[in-house]
Enzyme design. Structure first.
Site, PDB file in Angstrom:
ATOM      1  N   ARG A   1     -60.700  28.835 -71.550  1.00 29.84           N
ATOM      2  CA  ARG A   1     -59.418  28.133 -71.575  1.00 29.84           C
ATOM      3  C   ARG A   1     -59.402  26.990 -72.590  1.00 29.84           C
ATOM      4  O   ARG A   1     -58.519  26.155 -72.566  1.00 29.84           O
ATOM      5  CB  ARG A   1     -59.099  27.583 -70.179  1.00 29.84           C
ATOM      6  CG  ARG A   1     -58.593  28.665 -69.237  1.00 29.84           C
ATOM      7  CD  ARG A   1     -58.129  28.082 -67.928  1.00 29.84           C
ATOM      8  NE  ARG A   1     -57.474  29.098 -67.118  1.00 29.84           N
ATOM      9  CZ  ARG A   1     -57.126  28.924 -65.861  1.00 29.84           C
ATOM     10  NH1 ARG A   1     -57.368  27.768 -65.263  1.00 29.84           N
ATOM     11  NH2 ARG A   1     -56.524  29.882 -65.188  1.00 29.84           N
TER      12      ARG A   1
ATOM     13  N   GLU B   1     -61.011  38.353 -69.832  1.00 30.88           N
ATOM     14  CA  GLU B   1     -60.253  39.179 -68.893  1.00 30.88           C
ATOM     15  C   GLU B   1     -61.002  40.467 -68.548  1.00 30.88           C
ATOM     16  O   GLU B   1     -60.977  40.916 -67.408  1.00 30.88           O
ATOM     17  CB  GLU B   1     -58.854  39.507 -69.436  1.00 30.88           C
ATOM     18  CG  GLU B   1     -57.894  38.331 -69.393  1.00 30.88           C
ATOM     19  CD  GLU B   1     -57.599  37.821 -67.973  1.00 30.88           C
ATOM     20  OE1 GLU B   1     -57.815  38.563 -66.990  1.00 30.88           O
ATOM     21  OE2 GLU B   1     -57.171  36.660 -67.854  1.00 30.88           O
TER      22      GLU B   1
ATOM     23  N   GLN C   1     -63.256  42.887 -61.631  1.00 34.62           N
ATOM     24  CA  GLN C   1     -64.284  43.144 -60.597  1.00 34.62           C
ATOM     25  C   GLN C   1     -65.420  42.122 -60.547  1.00 34.62           C
ATOM     26  O   GLN C   1     -66.458  42.375 -59.954  1.00 34.62           O
ATOM     27  CB  GLN C   1     -64.922  44.546 -60.766  1.00 34.62           C
ATOM     28  CG  GLN C   1     -63.985  45.672 -60.447  1.00 34.62           C
ATOM     29  CD  GLN C   1     -63.800  46.600 -61.625  1.00 34.62           C
ATOM     30  OE1 GLN C   1     -64.172  46.290 -62.747  1.00 34.62           O
ATOM     31  NE2 GLN C   1     -63.193  47.734 -61.378  1.00 34.62           N
ATOM     32  N   THR C   2     -65.276  40.970 -61.186  1.00 37.20           N
ATOM     33  CA  THR C   2     -66.351  39.978 -61.159  1.00 37.20           C
ATOM     34  C   THR C   2     -65.762  38.580 -60.967  1.00 37.20           C
ATOM     35  O   THR C   2     -64.691  38.286 -61.499  1.00 37.20           O
ATOM     36  CB  THR C   2     -67.169  40.024 -62.473  1.00 37.20           C
ATOM     37  OG1 THR C   2     -67.468  41.388 -62.776  1.00 37.20           O
ATOM     38  CG2 THR C   2     -68.469  39.266 -62.365  1.00 37.20           C
TER      39      THR C   2
ATOM     40  N   TYR D   1     -52.067  44.776 -66.510  1.00 37.21           N
ATOM     41  CA  TYR D   1     -52.380  43.387 -66.171  1.00 37.21           C
ATOM     42  C   TYR D   1     -53.058  42.676 -67.358  1.00 37.21           C
ATOM     43  O   TYR D   1     -52.650  41.589 -67.774  1.00 37.21           O
ATOM     44  CB  TYR D   1     -53.281  43.302 -64.919  1.00 37.21           C
ATOM     45  CG  TYR D   1     -53.891  41.935 -64.790  1.00 37.21           C
ATOM     46  CD1 TYR D   1     -53.152  40.888 -64.252  1.00 37.21           C
ATOM     47  CD2 TYR D   1     -55.173  41.666 -65.281  1.00 37.21           C
ATOM     48  CE1 TYR D   1     -53.670  39.603 -64.197  1.00 37.21           C
ATOM     49  CE2 TYR D   1     -55.702  40.391 -65.228  1.00 37.21           C
ATOM     50  CZ  TYR D   1     -54.954  39.366 -64.686  1.00 37.21           C
ATOM     51  OH  TYR D   1     -55.461  38.099 -64.642  1.00 37.21           O
TER      52      TYR D   1
ATOM     53  N   ASP E   1     -51.670  40.764 -60.814  1.00 33.78           N
ATOM     54  CA  ASP E   1     -52.859  41.278 -60.135  1.00 33.78           C
ATOM     55  C   ASP E   1     -52.678  41.048 -58.636  1.00 33.78           C
ATOM     56  O   ASP E   1     -51.575  40.689 -58.180  1.00 33.78           O
ATOM     57  CB  ASP E   1     -54.122  40.593 -60.672  1.00 33.78           C
ATOM     58  CG  ASP E   1     -54.144  39.106 -60.351  1.00 33.78           C
ATOM     59  OD1 ASP E   1     -53.124  38.581 -59.849  1.00 33.78           O
ATOM     60  OD2 ASP E   1     -55.179  38.454 -60.586  1.00 33.78           O
TER      61      ASP E   1
ATOM     62  N   CYS F   1     -52.888  29.553 -52.452  1.00 31.95           N
ATOM     63  CA  CYS F   1     -52.258  30.668 -51.733  1.00 31.95           C
ATOM     64  C   CYS F   1     -53.293  31.773 -51.550  1.00 31.95           C
ATOM     65  O   CYS F   1     -53.163  32.884 -52.045  1.00 31.95           O
ATOM     66  CB  CYS F   1     -51.026  31.162 -52.495  1.00 31.95           C
ATOM     67  SG  CYS F   1     -49.986  32.222 -51.485  1.00 31.95           S
TER      68      CYS F   1
ATOM     69  N   CYS G   1     -50.735  25.792 -47.394  1.00 36.35           N
ATOM     70  CA  CYS G   1     -49.308  25.563 -47.682  1.00 36.35           C
ATOM     71  C   CYS G   1     -48.976  24.087 -47.830  1.00 36.35           C
ATOM     72  O   CYS G   1     -48.090  23.726 -48.606  1.00 36.35           O
ATOM     73  CB  CYS G   1     -48.447  26.192 -46.597  1.00 36.35           C
ATOM     74  SG  CYS G   1     -48.698  27.972 -46.491  1.00 36.35           S
TER      75      CYS G   1
ATOM     76  N   CYS H   1     -49.295  23.081 -51.391  1.00 38.76           N
ATOM     77  CA  CYS H   1     -48.756  24.042 -52.354  1.00 38.76           C
ATOM     78  C   CYS H   1     -47.589  23.443 -53.149  1.00 38.76           C
ATOM     79  O   CYS H   1     -46.641  22.929 -52.564  1.00 38.76           O
ATOM     80  CB  CYS H   1     -48.299  25.292 -51.611  1.00 38.76           C
ATOM     81  SG  CYS H   1     -47.548  26.508 -52.698  1.00 38.76           S
TER      82      CYS H   1
ATOM     83  N   CYS I   1     -40.824  28.656 -50.751  1.00 39.12           N
ATOM     84  CA  CYS I   1     -41.523  29.788 -50.134  1.00 39.12           C
ATOM     85  C   CYS I   1     -40.883  30.217 -48.814  1.00 39.12           C
ATOM     86  O   CYS I   1     -40.890  29.488 -47.826  1.00 39.12           O
ATOM     87  CB  CYS I   1     -42.994  29.425 -49.924  1.00 39.12           C
ATOM     88  SG  CYS I   1     -43.926  30.778 -49.214  1.00 39.12           S
TER      89      CYS I   1
HETATM   90  S1  SF4 Z   1     -46.261  27.798 -49.271  1.00 40.24           S
HETATM   91 FE1  SF4 Z   1     -46.074  29.986 -49.728  1.00 40.24          FE
HETATM   92  S2  SF4 Z   1     -46.822  30.197 -51.834  1.00 40.24           S
HETATM   93 FE2  SF4 Z   1     -47.496  28.208 -51.081  1.00 40.24          FE
HETATM   94  S3  SF4 Z   1     -49.562  28.554 -50.210  1.00 40.24           S
HETATM   95 FE3  SF4 Z   1     -48.101  28.775 -48.545  1.00 40.24          FE
HETATM   96  S4  SF4 Z   1     -47.651  30.961 -48.478  1.00 40.24           S
HETATM   97 FE4  SF4 Z   1     -48.556  30.559 -50.490  1.00 40.24          FE
END
Ligand code: SF4
Length: 342
Positions: A22, A34, A39-40, A117, A135, A189, A196, A199, A205
């Site tokens: 990055r 990528e 798988q890793t 992807y 993904d 998530c 949450c 988040c 959400c």
């Molecule tokens: S609020 Fe929704 S998007 Fe955010 S972590 Fe919780 S379930 Fe995932």
């Protein structure tokens, strides 16, 4: 009002994970990382990535190296076909594009080992082009945010989610947006116990709003005809559990939990209402439990439901332990006991 995209991108700018790939937007670097990340885990990939780039700093270096040298750098990473594909693709890039990494979708997807992807990840991260990189993480997040209750294993659901992400990307920095989704899926998530309260897109959400974050996504794999997928319900009312005596046939006279051969816990709720005449609320997904009989295999996708009123057949955990329960459902009970649901 700040949009979902802005919330996500702002969060990413401040909280992104620091990885060696990055440090720039070089498509060669993004491509190598990528492919390695297929798988890793990221932790495993970091030292391999650094060694690889040190030995093969450009597409040309990779193309002119021997396959043996490439394998040597890959040693221990597994799935060696990935290394072979990288080597072949590097040669293609040198032959067809004079060593300049292509920047069109059709040319990138034509490289060996690159699927939708990976092409999306390269185009968005390196070239800032508005291509989704969907993904498992993204399927999970979008299914939760938009309360998509369809099975994410199905093609139609994947397409629906791909189109949602494509719509979200319009007019935003695709590089940060896609990488933000990657980081959100890995750190916030998560598949189980999503965080949450931390988040950045919680206010958008729907799963959180309707308390479905521990249920979604629905991910039930297709299996062959000798195998059966069930939704198996740990159904409770206060501290009591619903247990039923099996009907004549397999496991006759033993006890077990209610289960239906349906594809979604929401269909389970409908079937249960038809049979018992009462409503269920879904609480969480517990685990997928497998049990092999002589001629068939059960895959029991266990969910915890609560009844809105008591019905016949409820008993306490102590009473449950005294009943003869089939081995398959003993495994279900064990999974429930080991979960946080108890
Ligand atoms: S609020 Fe929704 S998007 Fe955010 S972590 Fe919780 S379930 Fe995932």
């Amino acid at each position: 009002m700040t949009s979902l995209q802005e919330c996500l991108i702002n969060w990413y700018q401040e909280n992104h994970r620091d990885f060696p790939w990055r440090q720039d937007h070089d498509p060669y670097h993004i491509w190598i990382s990528e492919i390695m990340l297929q798988q890793t885990t990221t932790e495993t990939v970091i030292p391999y990535y650094q060694n690889f780039i040190e030995h093969f700093p450009t597409v040309d270096d990779l193309a002119w190296a021997s396959l043996e040298d490439v394998y040597k750098m890959w040693e221990g990473l597994g799935y060696y076909r990935r290394a072979k594909h990288l080597h072949e693709s590097a040669k293609m890039i040198v032959d067809q594009y004079q060593g300049v990494f292509p920047c069109q979708y059709e040319d990138i997807i034509a490289l060996k080992g690159v699927g939708e992807y990976t092409a999306g990840a390269i185009l968005s991260i390196a070239y800032f082009k508005p291509y989704p990189a969907v993904d498992g993480n993204v399927l999970r997040i979008i299914s939760r945010v938009y309360l998509i209750k369809e099975n994410i294993v199905k093609k139609n659901t994947k397409k629906l989610i791909y189109d949602k992400v494509k719509g979200l990307l319009k007019g935003y920095d695709a590089s940060s947006f896609n990488q933000a989704l990657m980081d959100l899926g890995a750190t916030i998530c998560r598949p189980v116990h999503p965080r949450c309260s931390n988040c950045p897109i919680a206010s958008f959400c729907k799963a959180r709003e309707f308390h479905q974050q521990n249920v979604l996504p629905i991910s039930i794999k297709k299996i062959n005809h000798q195998e059966i997928n069930y939704i198996t319900g740990i159904i409770t009312y206060q501290d009591q559990f619903l247990i039923i005596k099996n009907p004549p046939g397999l496991l006759e006279n033993l006890y077990g939990f209610v289960q239906y051969e349906v594809e979604s816990p929401y269909t389970f709720i409908e079937r249960f209402k038809e049979e018992y005449g009462v409503e269920l609320n879904i609480v969480s997904s517990i685990k997928r439990v497998k049990h092999v009989f002589t001629h068939r295999t059960w895959y029991m996708n266990v969910y915890h439901f609560v009844l809105n009123k008591p019905i016949e057949g409820l008993c306490t955990l102590e009473q449950l332990d005294l009943k003869p329960i089939s081995t398959a459902h003993q495994k279900v009970l064990k999974a429930y006991r080991q979960s946080d649901a108890i």
